[in-house]
Design an enzyme around this catalytic site. Structure first.
Site, short mmCIF file in Angstrom:
data_model
loop_
_atom_site.label_atom_id
_atom_site.label_comp_id
_atom_site.label_asym_id
_atom_site.label_seq_id
_atom_site.Cartn_x
_atom_site.Cartn_y
_atom_site.Cartn_z
N ASP A 149 -49.39 -97.42 -95.45
CA ASP A 149 -49.03 -98.83 -95.69
C ASP A 149 -48.23 -98.97 -96.99
O ASP A 149 -47.31 -99.78 -97.09
CB ASP A 149 -50.30 -99.70 -95.75
N HIS A 177 -56.78 -101.19 -93.08
CA HIS A 177 -55.62 -100.56 -92.42
C HIS A 177 -55.53 -101.01 -90.97
O HIS A 177 -55.73 -100.23 -90.05
CB HIS A 177 -55.71 -99.03 -92.53
P1 NAD Z 1 -52.89 -86.44 -81.51
O1 NAD Z 1 -53.51 -86.74 -80.20
O2 NAD Z 1 -51.49 -85.96 -81.53
O3 NAD Z 1 -53.76 -85.37 -82.29
C1 NAD Z 1 -55.15 -85.50 -82.42
C2 NAD Z 1 -55.74 -84.11 -82.43
O4 NAD Z 1 -57.16 -84.26 -82.58
C3 NAD Z 1 -55.50 -83.33 -81.12
O5 NAD Z 1 -54.92 -82.08 -81.40
C4 NAD Z 1 -56.91 -83.19 -80.54
O6 NAD Z 1 -57.11 -81.97 -79.83
C5 NAD Z 1 -57.77 -83.24 -81.80
N1 NAD Z 1 -59.17 -83.57 -81.55
C6 NAD Z 1 -59.70 -84.40 -80.62
N2 NAD Z 1 -61.04 -84.38 -80.70
C7 NAD Z 1 -61.36 -83.52 -81.69
C8 NAD Z 1 -62.58 -83.07 -82.24
N3 NAD Z 1 -63.77 -83.50 -81.78
N4 NAD Z 1 -62.53 -82.18 -83.27
C9 NAD Z 1 -61.35 -81.73 -83.74
N5 NAD Z 1 -60.16 -82.12 -83.24
C10 NAD Z 1 -60.17 -82.99 -82.23
O7 NAD Z 1 -53.04 -87.76 -82.40
P2 NAD Z 1 -52.28 -88.07 -83.80
O8 NAD Z 1 -51.03 -88.77 -83.52
O9 NAD Z 1 -52.30 -86.87 -84.63
O10 NAD Z 1 -53.30 -89.18 -84.40
C11 NAD Z 1 -54.60 -88.84 -84.79
C12 NAD Z 1 -55.35 -90.05 -85.31
O11 NAD Z 1 -54.76 -90.54 -86.52
C13 NAD Z 1 -55.36 -91.25 -84.36
O12 NAD Z 1 -56.63 -91.83 -84.34
C14 NAD Z 1 -54.36 -92.21 -84.98
O13 NAD Z 1 -54.59 -93.54 -84.63
C15 NAD Z 1 -54.60 -91.96 -86.45
N6 NAD Z 1 -53.53 -92.38 -87.36
C16 NAD Z 1 -53.88 -92.94 -88.54
C17 NAD Z 1 -52.93 -93.32 -89.45
C18 NAD Z 1 -53.32 -93.92 -90.77
O14 NAD Z 1 -52.47 -94.53 -91.42
N7 NAD Z 1 -54.53 -93.76 -91.23
C19 NAD Z 1 -51.57 -93.15 -89.14
C20 NAD Z 1 -51.23 -92.58 -87.93
C21 NAD Z 1 -52.23 -92.20 -87.02
C1 LMR Z 2 -50.07 -96.50 -88.31
O1 LMR Z 2 -50.22 -97.41 -89.13
O2 LMR Z 2 -48.95 -96.05 -88.00
C2 LMR Z 2 -51.29 -95.85 -87.72
O3 LMR Z 2 -52.46 -96.53 -88.05
C3 LMR Z 2 -51.18 -95.60 -86.25
C4 LMR Z 2 -51.20 -96.84 -85.42
O4 LMR Z 2 -51.98 -96.89 -84.46
O5 LMR Z 2 -50.41 -97.75 -85.68
#
Ligand code: NAD
Ligand code: LMR
Length: 327
Positions: A149, A177
């Site tokens: 953010d 967030h």
């Molecule tokens: P993705 O699906 O590409 O990757 C997630 C990974 O987690 C996969 O490789 C999957 O196999 C693994 N996984 C699932 N269960 C698991 C477990 N029990 N133990 C270990 N690994 C496991 O998803 P992504 O795009 O990398 O996003 C991941 C998370 O991050 C989502 O929840 C998304 O919403 C969040 N996110 C948060 C922010 C933020 O600003 N905080 C930003 C973007 C995404």
């Molecule tokens: C973001 O802010 O990009 C992440 O929290 C992923 C989402 O679900 O928007």
């Protein structure tokens, strides 16, 4: 030994985040854990000529991955598709996060835990409650990663006013967030808000609050932000390592934290709003949170945003905490 573990290391965020962490000489051991593909990603990264030793850990190897970790970064779980809110991810991600937190309590109870998985407003309370259950919760060591953010705000502000350098202009973003809980304090940027019309301010604020949706929509079903998140997550993790390992002082990042991490600074805010967690600027020290900077003076416009954020945040926190306490 400075061991950093990435849980969910083979995912969209996990892979580029692990790549960025591999560049750091502060890390001696980089452990990649995922339920799929971790050994392959680890073999690939392990050929890079930097100091850290890389290990890959599959589904049944969580304990070895987490053993004696200094820092655990968690981007494990499912991302959004168009039309979903972050809260829609709770059903699947809450259980994943709770299991990983159990692993932290058992294998590295003193580790710094950096939670990326959504919904962050609820997953951070889940981690805290699991650690409390095991008697190892230290509010100075658990962080919700809201850095994206802040990163977005700097960039979006520079698009409105090209004389702003997005690299050096830090925007304070507070709250949580997701959507209305993301509250940018744009009035803190010198001479910026004064030059905007009400329409421009509304549009910029909305873009910061819903920046994640922009990416989810553009990816059209293939997930949410991964590269910008890896950048933001690495920035946070590496800054924390600079403070905790290299003992650099005066380092500040925004984070969604348990307010007991700095009771002196947050007690009256916590009592007034009945919130246990809130994103604020945090100064790092050797033990993690050294000081939580108080909520800055806000404009009337920002006060309205805060008033909308509080009830949603409270509901998100209660949902996360009670997932563990009423299980
Ligand atoms: P993705 O699906 O590409 O990757 C997630 C990974 O987690 C996969 O490789 C999957 O196999 C693994 N996984 C699932 N269960 C698991 C477990 N029990 N133990 C270990 N690994 C496991 O998803 P992504 O795009 O990398 O996003 C991941 C998370 O991050 C989502 O929840 C998304 O919403 C969040 N996110 C948060 C922010 C933020 O600003 N905080 C930003 C973007 C995404
Ligand atoms: C973001 O802010 O990009 C992440 O929290 C992923 C989402 O679900 O928007």
């Amino acid at each position: 030994m400075v061991k950093v573990v990435v849980c969910g290391a083979a995912g969209g965020i996990g892979q580029p985040l692990s790549l960025l962490l591999k560049q750091s000489d502060l890390i001696t051991d980089l452990a990649l854990y995922d339920v799929v593909n971790a050994p392959g990603v680890a073999a690939d990264l392990s050929h890079i000529n930097t100091k850290s030793k890389v290990t890959g850990h599959g589904k049944d190897d969580m304990d070895a991955a987490l053993k004696d970790a200094h820092t655990v970064v968690i981007p494990a779980g499912v991302p959004r598709k168009p039309g979903m809110t972050r809260d829609d991810l709770f059903k699947i991600n809450a259980g994943i996060i709770a299991t990983l937190a159990e692993g932290v309590a058992k294998n590295c109870p003193g580790a710094f835990v950096l939670v990326i998985s959504n919904p962050v407003n609820s997953t951070v309370p889940i981690v805290a409650e699991v650690l409390k259950k095991h008697g190892v919760f230290n509010p100075k060591k658990v962080f919700g990663i809201s850095t994206l953010d802040v990163v977005r705000s700097s960039r979006f502000v520079s698009e409105v006013n090209p004389s702003v350098d997005p690299k050096t202009t830090r925007v304070t973003v507070v709250g949580g967030h997701s959507g209305v809980t993301i509250v940018p304090i744009l009035s803190k940027i010198p001479d910026f808000v004064e030059g905007l019309s009400k329409e421009q301010l509304d549009a910029l604020t909305h873009r910061i609050q819903y920046g994640g949706d922009e990416v989810v929509k553009a990816k059209d079903g293939a997930g949410s932000a991964t590269l910008s998140m890896a950048y933001a997550g690495a920035r946070f993790a590496l800054t924390l390592l600079e403070a905790t390992v290299a003992e650099k002082t005066g380092l500040i990042e925004s984070s969604y934290v348990n307010l007991d991490a700095d009771v002196e600074s947050t007690a009256s805010f916590k009592a007034k709003h009945g919130l246990d967690y809130f994103a604020l600027d945090v100064e790092f020290g050797k033990e993690g949170v050294k000081h939580i900077l108080p909520l800055p003076q806000v404009s009337a416009y920002e006060q309205t945003l805060l008033d909308a954020a509080y009830p949603e945040l409270k509901a998100n926190i209660t949902k996360g905490a009670s997932f563990v306490t009423s299980a």
